[in-house]
Enzyme design. Structure first.
Site, short mmCIF file in Angstrom:
data_model
loop_
_atom_site.label_atom_id
_atom_site.label_comp_id
_atom_site.label_asym_id
_atom_site.label_seq_id
_atom_site.Cartn_x
_atom_site.Cartn_y
_atom_site.Cartn_z
N ASP A 660 -17.02 50.57 62.99
CA ASP A 660 -18.21 50.30 63.79
C ASP A 660 -19.46 50.87 63.11
OD1 ASP A 660 -19.46 49.39 66.35
OD2 ASP A 660 -19.92 51.52 66.51
N LYS A 664 -22.80 48.76 61.40
CA LYS A 664 -24.20 49.11 61.67
C LYS A 664 -24.95 49.39 60.37
CE LYS A 664 -23.20 51.02 66.27
NZ LYS A 664 -23.14 52.22 67.12
#
Length: 802
Positions: A660, A664
């Site tokens: 994750d 980003k």
């Protein structure tokens, strides 16, 4: 004297007839001097034409004729109209025998619509105790022999009218639309003929006012049947009314206005069904400048003449207009480039074929020499005219149209620069009218939203919109309308928006769908200013972005997938956005509600050389390491606390694996035009190898196996340092690729990263101008409410743009 004119809808059976007689009676008993002009009742003229066509083609028409007689007789004795019905029957029979009819016969037949109407109203008024007299204008108004569109002979007509109206004690009920030649042959006055009759009477009699009763309260800023936010115009000048008439406003017609202007007689547009309304007053007094109304021309066609060989040749326009003049065809709009290579003209659809044949004949030799390539007709068009539009502000409605995927075929402005006409595809008419009207008249701008994904973030967002919608409308004149709510299986579609019961309704009334179904629903309901919200975490849904963009949707997404797929997909998506001039906002992809992406975009766009970005990207892992570093607790204990607080995914390995954070980081890299792929990111996985293949339940049981590993890391740190799980983008960021790392680091507790608390995220942006002192953005980086509010902010940014 006042001239009162009533249209066909006002005179229709039922409420209309009752209202008309009540209005006339009130004026009569108030001792007002009035004359009443009537159109054919209901749909009489079209019905007569339909029967006429059936008779011409030899088809049975008796049933339609019986229905016509029944409607026109209504509650009166049929014997009152025996002569009219008998004459009509003979005319229809004659047409059937001949298999054809002339314009002269056509005028004779359709004249009965007004004759029957005037006789009906006269009889009704007399039965109520009023003193009324039927007036056949064929005895008063004399015209030339141009059947279908006859022109009055003023000198004779005025003399006849003045003599006839010497007796003012009675209510004269006058047939509109019809007249006769000096030889007594029936003629009609063409389009808007009944209004023309009333206008001529007002002129001849020096009337005090011409009151035109319709089925609406007056002239509106747009047709209220097409634009629900249309506003009534209180007052217009004759010049403005004439412009409206020229550009298709049905209530007015240019020839109606001219006799009134000559005598400075006010025209008031009133509503039969709302007689208390003051209507719209039209006088010679000039009103304030500005846009007055949007008018629409339907039943028009666009003729296009194209030819490379016409480049530089003179006289082409003259040849085109000669054809139009020879065939008595009116041209409402003409548009061409600086050369005569391509010319477009707009004519009435019923004359388009005739115009095409005439042009093909005129340019026959030019086809042989290949100077003309083609002449085509497009019937699938409408014309929107913006009355009072100044070219200096035309970019506003034009830009709004383009944003809504309505591209005008051509546009034309008058030499005064105060009126602009747009030719558009007919299927775009409703949406285009609403878009332009909202942009010009400052009414509430409607934003139509489709929300895909209503989980924790999506559901929170929907409720935030519903709770805030009223205040936003009051404060910003923006109406947020959530017309679609969808999950992976069902969609709930409502043109006028969903309400707080949406969860129950999608469960009970939701239907299976594809993205095309949502797109088609928006098209069929002419929804403008479309925004699609992706609150899923789906790779598959990201593939739908292209169809949404190509069908006029802007995009807002909390789903990181679309920005972290292959670089080819990333560029294809941007190219599609550019091609369709749509916006894609995704501020929550990295920092939830923090203004991170927008800041980086602005810095990069300004030419600032960003040299490095690093920070704590995950609110979940921020909570985990902030507490683990500063408290005397085992790693597994803090992790369990994060799980129980809802800071992690149900399987916390989805947070601990680092993917994750990597996504980003990749999103930020691509904002700097770097072409990195996901598999190029160096990711430190926080899950020991032995725990990666376990089921979720097994992993949760064995969390204690993490403790020794992280305790060793914690105690091996330099004194005064704390652990942080960061993403870092570095290297020469002016090249195609940067260095992307996701890793666990030890930093001084006194540093910006070290001072982080709770579940906050922090980002340090290093630039050439700022040197060693980074721009720091810090705040809540996780949570459904924060993320939903960030998505909401992106929606409002799109909604609020000019």
């Amino acid at each position: 004297m006042k001239i009162l004119k009533f249209g066909g809808k006002s005179l229709a059976n039922g409420k209309g007839l009752n209202q008309v007689t009540d209005i006339i009676a009130k004026r009569y008993f108030d001792n007002e001097s009035i004359a009443v002009v009537v159109s054919a009742r209901g749909n009489a003229t079209n019905e007569l034409l339909e029967i006429l066509d059936l008779a011409q083609s030899g088809k049975p028409y008796e049933r339609q004729f019986e229905e016509f007689v029944k409607y026109q007789t209504n509650n009166l004795e049929e014997s009152l109209f025996n002569q009219e019905y008998a004459t009509l029957a003979k005319l229809f029979e004659g047409v059937k025998l001949l298999g054809d009819y002339s314009e002269k016969i056509k005028d004779q037949i359709i004249a009965f619509g007004e004759v029957l109407s005037a006789k009906y109203i006269t009889q009704t008024l007399n039965s109520k105790g009023l003193k009324a007299k039927y007036v056949d204008t064929r005895e008063l108004i004399k015209t030339d022999a141009n059947f279908g569109n006859a022109q009055p002979i003023d000198s004779i007509s005025k003399k006849n009218v003045l003599k006839f109206f010497e007796n003012k004690d009675e209510i004269h009920v006058v047939t509109g639309f019809i007249a006769s030649t000096v030889n007594g042959e029936t003629t009609t006055l063409g389009r808007n003929g009944s209004n023309y009759t009333a206008s001529l009477l007002a002129n001849y009699l020096d009337a005090e006012e011409f009151q035109n009763f319709t089925h609406v309260d007056g002239i509106y800023t747009a047709n209220p049947e097409l634009v629900s936010d249309a506003k009534k115009i209180e007052k217009l000048s004759f010049n403005e009314a004439n412009e409206l008439a020229n550009f298709g406003t049905n209530i007015l017609h240019a020839k109606t206005i001219i006799p009134l202007v000559e005598k400075n007689i006010p025209l008031r547009i009133l509503n039969t069904f709302n007689p208390e309304s003051a209507g719209t007053l039209i006088t010679s007094e000039q009103t304030d400048e500005g846009i007055k109304s949007l008018s629409v021309l339907n039943n028009v066609s666009l003729l296009n003449l194209e030819g490379r060989g016409l480049l530089g040749k003179t006289g082409v326009d003259a040849r085109i207009f000669r054809v139009m003049a020879d065939n008595n065809i009116s041209v409402s709009i003409i548009s061409q480039g600086s050369s005569e290579r391509g010319i477009g003209i707009v004519v009435n659809t019923d004359r388009a074929s005739e115009a095409l044949i005439g042009l093909e004949k005129e340019f026959e030799n030019d086809f042989y020499t290949r100077d003309v390539n083609k002449i085509t007709v497009d019937d699938n068009i409408s014309v929107i005219s913006i009355i009072g539009q100044d070219l200096s502000t035309f970019h506003k409605p034009y830009t709004a149209l383009i944003r809504n995927k309505v591209v005008p075929i051509l546009f034309n402005n008058t030499t005064t620069g105060r009126n602009i006409s747009l030719v558009i595809k007919k299927q775009d008419l409703n949406r285009a009218l609403n878009v332009i009207h909202g942009e010009i008249f400052g009414v509430t701008k409607k934003i139509n939203i489709a929300v895909f994904g209503h989980g924790v973030v999506g559901g929170t967002l929907i409720n935030q919109i519903l709770i805030s919608a009223k205040k936003i409308e009051e404060r910003k004149d923006i109406k947020l309308n959530v017309f679609a709510i969808a999950n992976s299986k069902k969609v709930l579609l409502k043109k006028d928006g969903n309400n707080e019961n949406w969860r129950e309704e999608i469960s009970e009334k939701g239907i299976k769908y594809t993205i095309t179904d949502v797109v088609n629903f928006a098209k069929e309901n002419h929804l403008e200013n479309l925004i699609a919200i992706d609150n899923t975490a789906s790779k598959e849904f990201a593939q739908n972005y292209f169809e949404l963009i190509e069908n006029s949707f802007d995009l807002v997404s909390s789903n990181k997938v679309a920005n972290t797929l292959s670089y080819d997909f990333y560029k294809k998506l941007r190219n599609t956005l550019d091609k369709n001039q749509k916006t894609y906002l995704y501020e929550t992809n990295v920092g939830a509600g923090l203004p991170l992406i927008d800041t980086i975009k602005l810095l990069h766009l300004s030419g600032e050389n960003i040299t490095k970005i690093k920070g704590v990207f995950s609110g979940s892992l921020s909570f985990l390491f902030n507490h683990f570093s500063n408290e005397d607790k085992k790693f597994s204990e803090v992790l369990k606390e994060a799980i129980s607080n809802g800071f992690t995914e149900p399987d916390p390995r989805e947070d601990l694996c680092g993917n994750d954070v990597a996504r980003k980081l990749l999103i930020l890299a691509r904002e700097l035009d770097l072409q990195n792929e996901f598999d190029e990111i160096s990711i430190e996985n926080l899950i020991p190898e032995s725990l990666r293949s376990l089921s979720t339940s097994e992993f949760l049981i064995n969390l204690h196996e993490l403790d020794d590993h992280y305790n060793k890391i914690k105690i091996s740190q330099r004194q005064g340092n704390v652990l942080r799980y960061i993403g870092e983008l570095s290297g020469d960021l002016q090249q195609d690729r940067g260095n992307l790392e996701v890793k666990l680091v030890s930093v001084p507790e006194s540093s910006a990263l070290g001072q982080l608390r709770g579940s906050d995220s922090i980002f340090e942006i290093y630039t050439e101008s700022y040197g060693e002192r980074p721009i720091v953005i810090q705040g809540a980086g996780a949570g459904a409410s924060v993320t939903a509010r960030g998505v909401f902010g992106d929606i409002l940014r799109i909604a609020d743009r000019g």
